[in-house]
Motif scaffolding. Structure first.
Motif, PDB file in Angstrom:
ATOM      1  N   ASP A   1      10.852  -1.253  -1.567  1.00 45.99           N
ATOM      2  CA  ASP A   1       9.932  -0.867  -0.499  1.00 45.99           C
ATOM      3  C   ASP A   1       8.798  -2.304  -0.401  1.00 45.99           C
ATOM      4  O   ASP A   1       8.022  -2.005   0.256  1.00 45.99           O
ATOM      5  CB  ASP A   1       9.074   0.246  -1.153  1.00 45.99           C
ATOM      6  CG  ASP A   1       9.874   1.389  -0.992  1.00 45.99           C
ATOM      7  OD1 ASP A   1      10.868   1.567  -0.020  1.00 45.99           O
ATOM      8  OD2 ASP A   1       9.572   2.388  -1.571  1.00 45.99           O
ATOM      9  N   PHE A   2       9.370  -3.289  -1.087  1.00 47.61           N
ATOM     10  CA  PHE A   2       8.192  -4.338  -1.254  1.00 47.61           C
ATOM     11  C   PHE A   2       7.830  -4.677   0.407  1.00 47.61           C
ATOM     12  O   PHE A   2       6.732  -5.136   0.798  1.00 47.61           O
ATOM     13  CB  PHE A   2       8.748  -5.674  -1.942  1.00 47.61           C
ATOM     14  CG  PHE A   2       8.401  -5.505  -3.249  1.00 47.61           C
ATOM     15  CD1 PHE A   2       7.640  -4.329  -4.078  1.00 47.61           C
ATOM     16  CD2 PHE A   2       9.067  -6.186  -4.149  1.00 47.61           C
ATOM     17  CE1 PHE A   2       7.324  -4.225  -5.115  1.00 47.61           C
ATOM     18  CE2 PHE A   2       8.354  -6.211  -5.607  1.00 47.61           C
ATOM     19  CZ  PHE A   2       7.771  -5.327  -6.124  1.00 47.61           C
ATOM     20  N   GLY A   3       8.844  -4.863   1.112  1.00 47.70           N
ATOM     21  CA  GLY A   3       8.596  -5.604   2.538  1.00 47.70           C
ATOM     22  C   GLY A   3       7.948  -4.634   3.548  1.00 47.70           C
ATOM     23  O   GLY A   3       7.232  -5.170   4.268  1.00 47.70           O
ATOM     24  N   LYS A   4       8.083  -3.321   3.337  1.00 46.07           N
ATOM     25  CA  LYS A   4       7.426  -2.253   4.059  1.00 46.07           C
ATOM     26  C   LYS A   4       5.810  -2.296   3.431  1.00 46.07           C
ATOM     27  O   LYS A   4       5.002  -2.067   4.359  1.00 46.07           O
ATOM     28  CB  LYS A   4       7.904  -0.815   3.971  1.00 46.07           C
ATOM     29  CG  LYS A   4       9.404  -0.849   4.768  1.00 46.07           C
ATOM     30  CD  LYS A   4       9.940   0.585   4.600  1.00 46.07           C
ATOM     31  CE  LYS A   4      11.053   0.584   5.347  1.00 46.07           C
ATOM     32  NZ  LYS A   4      11.625   2.130   5.269  1.00 46.07           N
ATOM     33  N   VAL A   5       5.631  -2.354   2.337  1.00 47.07           N
ATOM     34  CA  VAL A   5       4.355  -2.164   1.771  1.00 47.07           C
ATOM     35  C   VAL A   5       3.568  -3.484   2.341  1.00 47.07           C
ATOM     36  O   VAL A   5       2.440  -3.610   2.652  1.00 47.07           O
ATOM     37  CB  VAL A   5       4.261  -2.401   0.180  1.00 47.07           C
ATOM     38  CG1 VAL A   5       3.027  -2.364  -0.336  1.00 47.07           C
ATOM     39  CG2 VAL A   5       4.881  -1.073  -0.333  1.00 47.07           C
TER      40      VAL A   5
ATOM     41  N   ASN B   1       7.573 -12.724   4.149  1.00 44.29           N
ATOM     42  CA  ASN B   1       8.405 -12.313   5.232  1.00 44.29           C
ATOM     43  C   ASN B   1       8.553 -10.641   5.192  1.00 44.29           C
ATOM     44  O   ASN B   1       9.510 -10.089   4.630  1.00 44.29           O
ATOM     45  CB  ASN B   1       9.776 -12.761   5.089  1.00 44.29           C
ATOM     46  CG  ASN B   1       9.823 -14.227   5.153  1.00 44.29           C
ATOM     47  OD1 ASN B   1       9.801 -14.783   6.096  1.00 44.29           O
ATOM     48  ND2 ASN B   1      10.324 -15.142   3.936  1.00 44.29           N
ATOM     49  N   PRO B   2       7.430  -9.946   5.619  1.00 46.61           N
ATOM     50  CA  PRO B   2       7.272  -8.416   5.530  1.00 46.61           C
ATOM     51  C   PRO B   2       8.306  -8.077   6.608  1.00 46.61           C
ATOM     52  O   PRO B   2       8.662  -8.695   7.728  1.00 46.61           O
ATOM     53  CB  PRO B   2       5.783  -8.432   5.819  1.00 46.61           C
ATOM     54  CG  PRO B   2       5.574  -9.551   6.754  1.00 46.61           C
ATOM     55  CD  PRO B   2       6.275 -10.680   6.135  1.00 46.61           C
ATOM     56  N   GLU B   3       8.746  -6.584   6.348  1.00 49.42           N
ATOM     57  CA  GLU B   3       9.699  -6.024   7.383  1.00 49.42           C
ATOM     58  C   GLU B   3       8.623  -5.911   8.438  1.00 49.42           C
ATOM     59  O   GLU B   3       7.614  -5.467   8.443  1.00 49.42           O
ATOM     60  CB  GLU B   3      10.078  -4.777   6.634  1.00 49.42           C
ATOM     61  CG  GLU B   3      11.188  -4.868   5.552  1.00 49.42           C
ATOM     62  CD  GLU B   3      11.855  -3.550   5.183  1.00 49.42           C
ATOM     63  OE1 GLU B   3      11.929  -2.725   6.150  1.00 49.42           O
ATOM     64  OE2 GLU B   3      12.344  -3.582   4.192  1.00 49.42           O
ATOM     65  N   ASP B   4       9.416  -5.738   9.656  1.00 49.96           N
ATOM     66  CA  ASP B   4       8.912  -5.212  10.953  1.00 49.96           C
ATOM     67  C   ASP B   4       8.740  -3.811  10.904  1.00 49.96           C
ATOM     68  O   ASP B   4       9.541  -3.321  10.704  1.00 49.96           O
ATOM     69  CB  ASP B   4       9.923  -5.788  12.277  1.00 49.96           C
ATOM     70  CG  ASP B   4       9.753  -7.305  12.234  1.00 49.96           C
ATOM     71  OD1 ASP B   4       8.572  -7.932  11.973  1.00 49.96           O
ATOM     72  OD2 ASP B   4      10.802  -7.944  12.924  1.00 49.96           O
ATOM     73  N   GLY B   5       7.670  -3.457  11.620  1.00 51.85           N
ATOM     74  CA  GLY B   5       7.257  -1.979  11.839  1.00 51.85           C
ATOM     75  C   GLY B   5       5.890  -1.627  11.900  1.00 51.85           C
ATOM     76  O   GLY B   5       5.030  -2.155  11.701  1.00 51.85           O
ATOM     77  N   PRO B   6       5.599  -0.619  12.353  1.00 47.01           N
ATOM     78  CA  PRO B   6       4.349  -0.134  12.706  1.00 47.01           C
ATOM     79  C   PRO B   6       3.562   0.625  11.886  1.00 47.01           C
ATOM     80  O   PRO B   6       2.385   1.218  12.187  1.00 47.01           O
ATOM     81  CB  PRO B   6       4.330   0.925  13.926  1.00 47.01           C
ATOM     82  CG  PRO B   6       5.730   1.598  13.609  1.00 47.01           C
ATOM     83  CD  PRO B   6       6.573   0.666  12.863  1.00 47.01           C
ATOM     84  N   TRP B   7       4.033   0.828  10.528  1.00 40.56           N
ATOM     85  CA  TRP B   7       3.587   1.689   9.489  1.00 40.56           C
ATOM     86  C   TRP B   7       2.036   1.181   9.096  1.00 40.56           C
ATOM     87  O   TRP B   7       1.724   0.274   8.847  1.00 40.56           O
ATOM     88  CB  TRP B   7       4.398   1.804   8.406  1.00 40.56           C
ATOM     89  CG  TRP B   7       5.686   1.836   8.560  1.00 40.56           C
ATOM     90  CD1 TRP B   7       6.491   3.101   9.033  1.00 40.56           C
ATOM     91  CD2 TRP B   7       6.824   0.904   8.384  1.00 40.56           C
ATOM     92  NE1 TRP B   7       7.752   2.515   9.199  1.00 40.56           N
ATOM     93  CE2 TRP B   7       7.935   1.426   8.904  1.00 40.56           C
ATOM     94  CE3 TRP B   7       6.865  -0.603   8.112  1.00 40.56           C
ATOM     95  CZ2 TRP B   7       9.243   0.471   8.786  1.00 40.56           C
ATOM     96  CZ3 TRP B   7       8.037  -1.289   8.287  1.00 40.56           C
ATOM     97  CH2 TRP B   7       9.234  -0.843   8.299  1.00 40.56           C
ATOM     98  N   ARG B   8       1.166   2.332   8.782  1.00 41.49           N
ATOM     99  CA  ARG B   8      -0.162   2.141   8.418  1.00 41.49           C
ATOM    100  C   ARG B   8      -0.549   2.706   7.066  1.00 41.49           C
ATOM    101  O   ARG B   8      -1.612   2.546   6.545  1.00 41.49           O
ATOM    102  CB  ARG B   8      -1.026   2.471   9.543  1.00 41.49           C
ATOM    103  CG  ARG B   8      -0.915   1.611  10.781  1.00 41.49           C
ATOM    104  CD  ARG B   8      -1.942   0.556  10.917  1.00 41.49           C
ATOM    105  NE  ARG B   8      -3.241   0.933  10.910  1.00 41.49           N
ATOM    106  CZ  ARG B   8      -3.805   1.347  12.080  1.00 41.49           C
ATOM    107  NH1 ARG B   8      -3.109   1.125  13.233  1.00 41.49           N
ATOM    108  NH2 ARG B   8      -5.083   1.867  12.232  1.00 41.49           N
TER     109      ARG B   8
END
Length: 414
Positions: A300-304, A374-381
């Motif tokens: 989950d590192f990229g999403k965090v 290099n974080p993952e792309d996404g709209p998460w908050r």
């Protein structure tokens, strides 16, 4: 004897020979003179080459004589040695280099005493980098036996992902030593019956008060380190991995050594070189990596990382329990309302300290650093641990997040 190269023939004589086809006149003499000059230059060059070859052969013969004349004879001590001495094997050292180091430290009488004794022992070629406790004036055989004995190798410092500088006390009272305590323990060596260590107090004093430049802090981190709370200013700058320590170094020397090794690793992971695309300074990216390390599992590192950057971009409080617990010295993932009401620069629930904390909150490993770059792309908050294996659920809205929190609590995840 054949003279195909023309080294021993006289070009002037050759040009005296009559030529077919006439031609005569001044033009013929000029052409002959040009040919003779060309041959002389060629002969001069060839003689120079021959001289160089002969000289090289002479030097080689002399070197060969020196080598052969030493066969069967070399200096060697007898016995198991006298006084304790620490020697270093550097990364990439061949057996010959190790033998020379031992000779320079008077462990063996000659490099050859070691190489000859180790010729039939394959373990010699597998000697690892690090520091070894040896004796002076050892026989080659005794030196080989000691070098390949794991007990002679001084145990390196090991740092793992998430380690912090200070000791951490769990709710049950168990204390997990921090990096400073581990560094002190790893610095210990016993020489001739006397144990020597760099104390925790000496290391803390150096970490908090020494000139950052003297500790090897790089330019890209200097301002942040100088502005940080002094007890936390080196946090995150000692990455996970093994560190070979010189037991003879003082507190500043030890810290500079491990920070230097760590910065080499960090550079290989992309800090500072690859941080420009994030829009954040290299030190800030290191802080983000430390948050990622504490807040999620590897998958989950990229999403965090993306959640952190999205919150910062929106001007939203980070609201991370890990930063609160960092200052409370508690290795848990949740906080109480009282904890979150505390003030201080590491309380990311506090509107007065909006943004990133002033320093990293631990040692991020490679994958956490790479995720911060290099974080993952996404709209998460938002995210919350929603599975017992540590996996998180990620949401865009607070309502979705709140529903996942309730579901995880209902299932006993936390």
């Amino acid at each position: 004897m054949s003279d195909d190269l023309g080294l021993f023939s006289d070009p002037d004589v050759q040009d005296e020979r009559p030529r077919r086809g006439g031609g005569g006149g001044g033009g013929g003499k000029a052409a002959a003179a040009a040919r003779r000059a060309k041959r002389r230059r060629k002969r001069t060059i060839l003689w120079v080459v021959v001289a160089l070859v002969l000289a090289g052969g002479g030097a080689g013969a002399y070197y060969g004589y020196r080598t052969l004349s030493g066969i069967g004879s070399y200096d060697d001590y007898s016995g198991a040695g006298e006084t304790d001495v620490v020697v270093e094997v550097k990364d990439g050292d061949l057996v010959s280099a190790i033998a020379t180091t031992l000779k320079d430290n008077d462990v063996v009488a000659s490099p050859r005493a070691f190489t000859e004794a180790g010729a039939e022992d394959q373990r010699v070629t597998g000697i690892q980098p690090g520091f070894y406790l040896m004796k002076t004036k050892m026989s080659g055989k005794a030196a080989v036996a000691r070098m390949v004995d794991d007990k002679s190798r001084i145990t390196p410092l090991e740092v793992r992902g998430g380690y912090v500088l200070h000791d951490v006390t769990a709710p049950d009272g168990k204390i997990t030593p921090g990096i400073v305590s581990r560094l002190s323990a790893a610095s210990c060596v016993e020489l001739d019956g006397a144990k020597k260590c760099v104390t925790v107090e000496e290391l803390r004093n150096a970490a908090e008060n020494a000139d950052p430049v003297a500790l090897g802090i790089p330019e890209w981190a200097l301002d942040a380190v100088r502005a940080a709370p002094k007890e936390n200013r080196l946090e995150g700058l000692i990455l996970p991995g093994l560190y070979h320590l010189d037991p003879g170094a003082d507190a500043i020397g030890l810290l500079k050594s491990v920070i230097g090794t760590s910065l080499n690793r960090l550079q290989g992971y992309g800090i500072p070189g690859s941080t420009g695309k994030t829009g954040f300074r290299p030190y800030e990216v290191l802080v983000v990596a430390s948050l990622v390390e504490k807040e999620g599992v590897i998958k989950d590192f990229g999403k965090v990382a993306r959640v952190i950057y999205n919150r910062l971009a929106a001007g939203q409080l980070l609201e991370l329990d890990s930063t609160v617990n960092y200052k409370l010295d508690r290795p848990i993932i949740t906080t109480s309302p009282e904890d979150r009401a505390r003030s201080g620069p590491y309380n990311t629930y506090n509107a007065e300290t909006k943004g990133l904390p002033p320093t990293p909150i631990g040692s991020p490993d490679r994958k956490a650093v790479e995720a911060a770059i290099n974080p993952e792309d996404g709209p998460w908050r938002y995210f919350v641990k929603c599975e017992t294996d540590g996996t998180s659920c990620f949401n865009v809205t607070f309502e979705e997040h709140d529903a996942d929190v309730a579901d995880a609590q209902r299932r006993g995840v936390f």
